[in-house]
Motif scaffolding. Structure first.
Motif, PDB file in Angstrom:
ATOM      1  N   ILE A  99       0.853  -1.202   0.000  1.00 53.22           N
ATOM      2  CA  ILE A  99       0.000   0.000   0.000  1.00 53.22           C
ATOM      3  C   ILE A  99       0.886   1.249   0.000  1.00 53.22           C
ATOM      4  CG2 ILE A  99      -1.598   1.359   1.427  1.00 53.22           C
ATOM      5  CD1 ILE A  99      -2.652  -1.317   2.557  1.00 53.22           C
ATOM      6  N   HIS A 100       0.583   2.187  -0.886  1.00 55.05           N
ATOM      7  CA  HIS A 100       1.318   3.466  -0.908  1.00 55.05           C
ATOM      8  C   HIS A 100       0.316   4.620  -0.898  1.00 55.05           C
ATOM      9  CE1 HIS A 100       3.802   0.426  -2.886  1.00 55.05           C
ATOM     10  NE2 HIS A 100       4.852   1.077  -2.403  1.00 55.05           N
ATOM     11  N   VAL A 101       0.404   5.437   0.130  1.00 58.15           N
ATOM     12  CA  VAL A 101      -0.380   6.675   0.192  1.00 58.15           C
ATOM     13  C   VAL A 101       0.639   7.785   0.430  1.00 58.15           C
ATOM     14  CG1 VAL A 101      -2.241   7.926   1.377  1.00 58.15           C
ATOM     15  CG2 VAL A 101      -2.328   5.432   1.245  1.00 58.15           C
ATOM     16  N   PRO A 102       0.597   8.866  -0.336  1.00 58.28           N
ATOM     17  CA  PRO A 102       1.589   9.923  -0.091  1.00 58.28           C
ATOM     18  C   PRO A 102       1.596  10.352   1.376  1.00 58.28           C
ATOM     19  CG  PRO A 102       0.288  10.436  -2.036  1.00 58.28           C
ATOM     20  CD  PRO A 102      -0.346   9.223  -1.403  1.00 58.28           C
ATOM     21  N   SER A 103       2.780  10.713   1.859  1.00 57.78           N
ATOM     22  CA  SER A 103       2.893  11.166   3.245  1.00 57.78           C
ATOM     23  C   SER A 103       2.583  12.659   3.323  1.00 57.78           C
ATOM     24  CB  SER A 103       4.315  10.919   3.754  1.00 57.78           C
ATOM     25  OG  SER A 103       4.497  11.610   4.967  1.00 57.78           O
ATOM     26  N   GLY A 104       1.737  13.021   4.263  1.00 56.45           N
ATOM     27  CA  GLY A 104       1.424  14.431   4.464  1.00 56.45           C
ATOM     28  C   GLY A 104       2.375  15.084   5.453  1.00 56.45           C
ATOM     29  N   THR A 105       3.302  14.283   5.993  1.00 57.01           N
ATOM     30  CA  THR A 105       4.176  14.828   7.039  1.00 57.01           C
ATOM     31  C   THR A 105       5.664  14.611   6.721  1.00 57.01           C
ATOM     32  OG1 THR A 105       3.933  12.741   8.237  1.00 57.01           O
ATOM     33  CG2 THR A 105       2.483  14.540   8.911  1.00 57.01           C
ATOM     34  N   ALA A 106       5.976  14.334   5.460  1.00 56.75           N
ATOM     35  CA  ALA A 106       7.390  14.105   5.103  1.00 56.75           C
ATOM     36  C   ALA A 106       8.192  15.376   5.374  1.00 56.75           C
ATOM     37  CB  ALA A 106       7.487  13.719   3.629  1.00 56.75           C
ATOM     38  N   PRO A 107       9.346  15.266   6.061  1.00 50.44           N
ATOM     39  CA  PRO A 107      10.125  16.475   6.353  1.00 50.44           C
ATOM     40  C   PRO A 107      10.682  17.122   5.085  1.00 50.44           C
ATOM     41  CG  PRO A 107      11.200  14.474   7.230  1.00 50.44           C
ATOM     42  CD  PRO A 107       9.893  14.047   6.657  1.00 50.44           C
ATOM     43  N   ASP A 108      11.047  16.301   4.106  1.00 43.90           N
ATOM     44  CA  ASP A 108      11.557  16.850   2.854  1.00 43.90           C
ATOM     45  C   ASP A 108      10.560  16.481   1.742  1.00 43.90           C
ATOM     46  OD1 ASP A 108      12.837  17.390   0.469  1.00 43.90           O
ATOM     47  OD2 ASP A 108      14.819  16.765   1.192  1.00 43.90           O
ATOM     48  N   VAL A 109       9.691  17.425   1.445  1.00 44.95           N
ATOM     49  CA  VAL A 109       8.586  17.152   0.522  1.00 44.95           C
ATOM     50  C   VAL A 109       9.095  16.785  -0.875  1.00 44.95           C
ATOM     51  CG1 VAL A 109       6.589  18.208  -0.635  1.00 44.95           C
ATOM     52  CG2 VAL A 109       6.925  18.543   1.798  1.00 44.95           C
ATOM     53  N   ASP A 110      10.081  17.539  -1.371  1.00 42.37           N
ATOM     54  CA  ASP A 110      10.572  17.271  -2.729  1.00 42.37           C
ATOM     55  C   ASP A 110      11.174  15.874  -2.834  1.00 42.37           C
ATOM     56  OD1 ASP A 110       9.724  19.720  -3.434  1.00 42.37           O
ATOM     57  OD2 ASP A 110      11.709  20.677  -3.448  1.00 42.37           O
TER      58      ASP A 110
END
Ligand code: F6R
Length: 255
Positions: A99-110
């Motif tokens: 399962i892959h859902v984008p992270s809304g809390t990634a420290p480095d968005v790019d």
């Protein structure tokens, strides 16, 4: 481009579920792109029913979700991560590692967005991408003016989208302003795009997406360029289509 018009929301959802289920049966290790929002809930209910009653097997399926609100952790009840588990993943046998859902809390968005694109590529690309459409014509969170070649990145939501989605939050001010979203270019690389749309409120928007000019003002219109795009609409959503009778005839008289 195929336009299928069904009587109501339930019939629309069942038609979409048959398409997803056929793929899962024929290619058990297929890659599904998934959407959140009100529109696909009926589709997910039907897939859960097929899993429970007919043994539809998701054990080898990989999934990638389109988007996630920035700032919401997976445990937040309005995060898309939470939504997907609540409305689908917790009720079928998809493997958590697939399962892959984008992270809304990634420290480095790019860096995260680049990683997400790489994961899609490593999985062999998305076979079937489920889509809804926003009132402003967006697919995923590709708001009007988004590049039709865009990739996964952070987007600022329009006021219309914030207003539309306020129904899920206690207060309008709680709706996040930013989201991580697959780009239009990312979506266009899926083998098959399946867009669902119901309700009279979106009739004008979906007509512009299907029959209007291809424009970044209605990012769903990019699907006119897709080699395999299927639109499934309920009757109220189809009322503004110029070629309504033609689409009906084509579907009813499939060779
Ligand atoms: C959700 C998504 C959005 C929705 C769209 C319609 O993952 O990508 O594009 O599909 O905003 O939302 P609903 O279905 O709630 O009308």
């Amino acid at each position: 481009m195929e336009v299928i018009i069904k009587k109501d929301y339930e019939a629309m959802s069942k038609e979409a579920a048959l398409i997803v289920a056929n793929l899962v049966k024929n290619i058990p290790n297929c890659v599904l792109g998934l959407a959140t929002g009100s529109t696909p809930i009926g589709l997910y209910k039907e897939l859960i029913r097929m899993h429970k009653n007919e043994g539809l097997d998701f054990s080898k399926v990989t999934t990638f979700n389109l988007d996630e609100y920035c700032g919401l952790p997976p445990s937040h009840d309005q995060s898309y991560h939470y939504f997907m588990h609540d409305n689908l993943f917790n009720h079928i046998n998809v493997q958590p590692q697939n399962i892959h859902v984008p992270s809304g809390t990634a420290p480095d968005v790019d860096a995260f967005c680049e990683w997400y694109e790489d994961e899609i590529e490593k999985a062999g690309g998305i076979d079937l991408q489920v889509l809804g459409i926003g009132g402003d014509g967006h697919i995923a969170f590709n708001e009007p003016g988004s590049s039709l070649g865009s990739r996964t990145r952070m987007k600022t939501l329009t006021q219309e989208t914030i207003d539309d989605n306020a129904r899920f939050f206690a207060k309008k001010e709680d709706v996040p302003r930013y989201a991580i979203t697959m780009g239009v270019g990312t979506i266009m690389e899926a083998g098959h795009c399946l867009l669902l749309c119901n309700g009279e409120k979106k009739a004008e928007t979906i007509a512009r997406a299907i029959e209007g000019p291809i424009t970044a003002e209605i990012t769903a219109s990019a699907l006119q360029m897709h080699p395999q795009a299927t639109f499934i609409l309920d009757e109220p959503a189809a009322t503004k289509l110029k070629r309504y009778d033609y689409y009906k005839w084509v579907y009813d008289n499939k060779p």
